[in-house]
Design an enzyme around this catalytic site. Sequence first.
Site, PDB file in Angstrom:
ATOM      1  N   ASP A  98      73.526  42.036 142.583  1.00  0.00           N
ATOM      2  CA  ASP A  98      73.640  42.012 144.039  1.00  0.00           C
ATOM      3  C   ASP A  98      72.249  42.311 144.623  1.00  0.00           C
ATOM      4  O   ASP A  98      71.682  43.376 144.368  1.00  0.00           O
ATOM      5  CB  ASP A  98      74.643  43.083 144.512  1.00  0.00           C
ATOM      6  CG  ASP A  98      75.294  42.714 145.839  1.00  0.00           C
ATOM      7  OD1 ASP A  98      76.506  42.955 145.997  1.00  0.00           O
ATOM      8  OD2 ASP A  98      74.581  42.168 146.704  1.00  0.00           O
ATOM      9  N   ASP A 200      73.006  39.773 149.603  1.00  0.00           N
ATOM     10  CA  ASP A 200      73.618  40.508 150.702  1.00  0.00           C
ATOM     11  C   ASP A 200      73.062  40.025 152.047  1.00  0.00           C
ATOM     12  O   ASP A 200      71.846  39.950 152.220  1.00  0.00           O
ATOM     13  CB  ASP A 200      73.273  41.996 150.505  1.00  0.00           C
ATOM     14  CG  ASP A 200      74.102  42.909 151.353  1.00  0.00           C
ATOM     15  OD1 ASP A 200      75.344  42.844 151.240  1.00  0.00           O
ATOM     16  OD2 ASP A 200      73.525  43.671 152.138  1.00  0.00           O
ATOM     17  N   GLU A 242      75.581  35.708 150.974  1.00  0.00           N
ATOM     18  CA  GLU A 242      76.587  36.165 151.936  1.00  0.00           C
ATOM     19  C   GLU A 242      76.101  35.792 153.321  1.00  0.00           C
ATOM     20  O   GLU A 242      75.011  36.195 153.731  1.00  0.00           O
ATOM     21  CB  GLU A 242      76.781  37.680 151.858  1.00  0.00           C
ATOM     22  CG  GLU A 242      77.829  38.192 152.825  1.00  0.00           C
ATOM     23  CD  GLU A 242      77.810  39.701 153.002  1.00  0.00           C
ATOM     24  OE1 GLU A 242      76.731  40.287 152.880  1.00  0.00           O
ATOM     25  OE2 GLU A 242      78.860  40.300 153.280  1.00  0.00           O
ATOM     26  N   HIS A 316      84.828  43.456 148.285  1.00  0.00           N
ATOM     27  CA  HIS A 316      84.786  44.916 148.475  1.00  0.00           C
ATOM     28  C   HIS A 316      84.724  45.317 149.950  1.00  0.00           C
ATOM     29  O   HIS A 316      84.799  46.500 150.292  1.00  0.00           O
ATOM     30  CB  HIS A 316      83.567  45.471 147.740  1.00  0.00           C
ATOM     31  CG  HIS A 316      82.285  44.978 148.316  1.00  0.00           C
ATOM     32  ND1 HIS A 316      81.890  43.655 148.258  1.00  0.00           N
ATOM     33  CD2 HIS A 316      81.330  45.604 149.016  1.00  0.00           C
ATOM     34  CE1 HIS A 316      80.746  43.506 148.884  1.00  0.00           C
ATOM     35  NE2 HIS A 316      80.374  44.662 149.364  1.00  0.00           N
ATOM     36  N   ASP A 317      84.579  44.309 150.836  1.00  0.00           N
ATOM     37  CA  ASP A 317      84.539  44.590 152.282  1.00  0.00           C
ATOM     38  C   ASP A 317      85.835  44.209 152.980  1.00  0.00           C
ATOM     39  O   ASP A 317      85.951  44.357 154.196  1.00  0.00           O
ATOM     40  CB  ASP A 317      83.432  43.751 152.954  1.00  0.00           C
ATOM     41  CG  ASP A 317      82.033  44.172 152.545  1.00  0.00           C
ATOM     42  OD1 ASP A 317      81.144  43.301 152.576  1.00  0.00           O
ATOM     43  OD2 ASP A 317      81.831  45.353 152.195  1.00  0.00           O
TER      44      ASP A 317
HETATM   45  O1  TEU Z   1      78.267  43.224 154.257  1.00  0.00           O
HETATM   46  C1  TEU Z   1      77.791  42.603 155.422  1.00  0.00           C
HETATM   47  C2  TEU Z   1      78.681  42.846 156.546  1.00  0.00           C
HETATM   48  O2  TEU Z   1      78.392  42.434 157.625  1.00  0.00           O
HETATM   49  C3  TEU Z   1      79.971  43.527 156.308  1.00  0.00           C
HETATM   50  O3  TEU Z   1      79.710  44.901 156.176  1.00  0.00           O
HETATM   51  C4  TEU Z   1      80.883  43.255 157.479  1.00  0.00           C
HETATM   52  O4  TEU Z   1      80.180  43.345 158.670  1.00  0.00           O
HETATM   53  C5  TEU Z   1      81.934  44.268 157.561  1.00  0.00           C
HETATM   54  O5  TEU Z   1      82.259  44.682 156.276  1.00  0.00           O
HETATM   55  C6  TEU Z   1      83.110  43.653 158.251  1.00  0.00           C
HETATM   56  O6  TEU Z   1      84.262  44.137 157.655  1.00  0.00           O
HETATM   57  C7  TEU Z   1      77.274  43.421 153.278  1.00  0.00           C
HETATM   58  C8  TEU Z   1      77.926  44.137 152.107  1.00  0.00           C
HETATM   59  O7  TEU Z   1      78.923  43.287 151.533  1.00  0.00           O
HETATM   60  C9  TEU Z   1      78.520  45.419 152.638  1.00  0.00           C
HETATM   61  O8  TEU Z   1      79.257  46.103 151.636  1.00  0.00           O
HETATM   62  C10 TEU Z   1      77.380  46.297 153.144  1.00  0.00           C
HETATM   63  O9  TEU Z   1      77.918  47.448 153.752  1.00  0.00           O
HETATM   64  C11 TEU Z   1      76.519  45.537 154.171  1.00  0.00           C
HETATM   65  O10 TEU Z   1      76.216  44.211 153.806  1.00  0.00           O
HETATM   66  C12 TEU Z   1      75.178  46.231 154.308  1.00  0.00           C
HETATM   67  O11 TEU Z   1      74.458  46.061 153.105  1.00  0.00           O
END
Ligand code: TEU
Length: 546
Positions: A98, A200, A242, A316-317
């Site tokens: 990542d 990311d 992403e 994971h989000d």
């Molecule tokens: O996520 C990008 C992001 O925008 C998400 O956090 C989203 O806005 C939010 O989860 C909506 O539910 C990436 C990674 O996947 C995330 O885990 C990180 O927290 C974020 O970037 C910062 O690195």
Amino acid sequence: MKTKWWHNAVVYQIYPRSFMDSNGDGIGDIGGIISKLDYLHQLGINLIWLSPVYRSPMDDNGYDISDYEDIAAEFGTLAQMDTLIAQAKARDIHILMDLVVNHTSDEHPWFLEALKGKDNPYRDFYIWRKAAADGGPPNDFHSYFGGSGWALDEASGDYYLHQFSKRQPDLNWDNPRVHAEVHAMMNRWLAKGIGGFRMDVIDLIGKEVDRQIMANGKNLHALIRQMNRATFGKGDYVTVGEAWSASPEDALLYSADDREELSMVFQFDHIKQFWDETEGKWRSKPFDLAGFKTVIDKWQTALSHQGWNSLFWSNHDLPRAVSKFGDEGEFREASAKMLATALHCLKGTPYIYQGEEIGMTNVRFDTVDEYRDIESLNLYQERLQQGVSHEDMMSGIYANGRDNARTPMQWDSSENAGFTTGTPWIGVNPNYRDINVAAALAQPDSIFWHYQKLVALRKQHPILVYGDFQQVLTEHPQVFAWLRTLGDDTLLVVNNFSREPVTLHLPESLQNWHGECLISHYTPRHTLAASLELQPYESFALLKGR
Ligand code: TEU
Ligand code: CA
């Protein structure tokens, strides 16, 4: 379209903190992942997207990196990382690291240097602006994790940009020294034998700060092409960016063969369509199949001959797939299998998020204190201060909070689901006694074995990889169905997205089919008459005989 080795591969995403703890400290680690490689090999996946394991103060569970080239002590060591890469490769599994380079941790040496003063050589590795006339933040840009997107550096009186937590300062991608440092680090990771990168929020690195354009800035694609040429473009690596902002047109810019940018991107239209226009993810809209079909069709059609889709229901989000798009109650197994068949019979690269293959569900902790995600915790505080009720915010966290996907992987019915012999860093979902890997492996018709079949099918049938997508029964309110065509072969995929049985009347063109049922989780269907009775959440894929 040029064929690629990974076109028939399936990716498994591991969130290391929650996957498997090998030393009893309650935190998942690399040793735990190594101990489960045979399980993943049994599932049949070829790629692992490994969420960050680098050194980090863990403000955002590792998405705040303080050393890109060392491993966080709680996750293990560089030697263990080398072992993981080697042990995975011995099972024909490649690791996608990542890459989090839109921002670093505020404990990264570059930022510690930058804080030493305006004339420090690392100052413009980050994005600084003067305070507004009233001494406040330069503008009203809001962080994704609550509050202003600008944080004050007391020593200099200037503010630095952080789109996420204030401990995640944004890197300045207008600075060629940033490019050089990041590219060099990437090449050192590639030299360790990884298979590529998940990137990311890559759509944010071209930001035009003073115009408050954060995503899709004018330099974005030039920066990605430059990165491609300087690093992964020199080999046959897999890259997935992403891109929450991506449209199908953007996705073609990122992933069309002649672009020399990325293999594919994660787009989120099928996720955001169920978020409230003003409250966002914190007010979830009910699942609407008609809108869902339209969005999936749009993306399948747009990237059918150029570019490449990623395919996922969760990560994971995001909330758990079966809770979001299926039924986590009476029809949990049937709907999880239906969702798996639907995803894996679309065109693109499928991603399995850890626990999805056994139908893990969302969690409902009683109190907000049991949650761990900085996004949920910050927004809970901020939104209650704005007058949102505790109940409304909790229902938002229950529906779309990121911790839904971050409760420990459920390995067996022993204490803490076999995840740890210690105290888990976050609560285990109480349903682990029934929903766990051991039970799934022992049940011949479990969700796990259904996923295993789907992963194998992708290797056996090029039509699943390269077949054109064409939706059928487009107006049907409960059924999402399509054809995949490749040469003389036609595959019909039918998915009942509802908990009710459906009497499905087939159009002439689909009547009197005979062929091979590639997958079904009810009675396999080898022939089609004028109509058929679909069971709740029934799916099947029928390869029409020539
Ligand atoms: O996520 C990008 C992001 O925008 C998400 O956090 C989203 O806005 C939010 O989860 C909506 O539910 C990436 C990674 O996947 C995330 O885990 C990180 O927290 C974020 O970037 C910062 O690195
Ligand atoms: Ca551990």
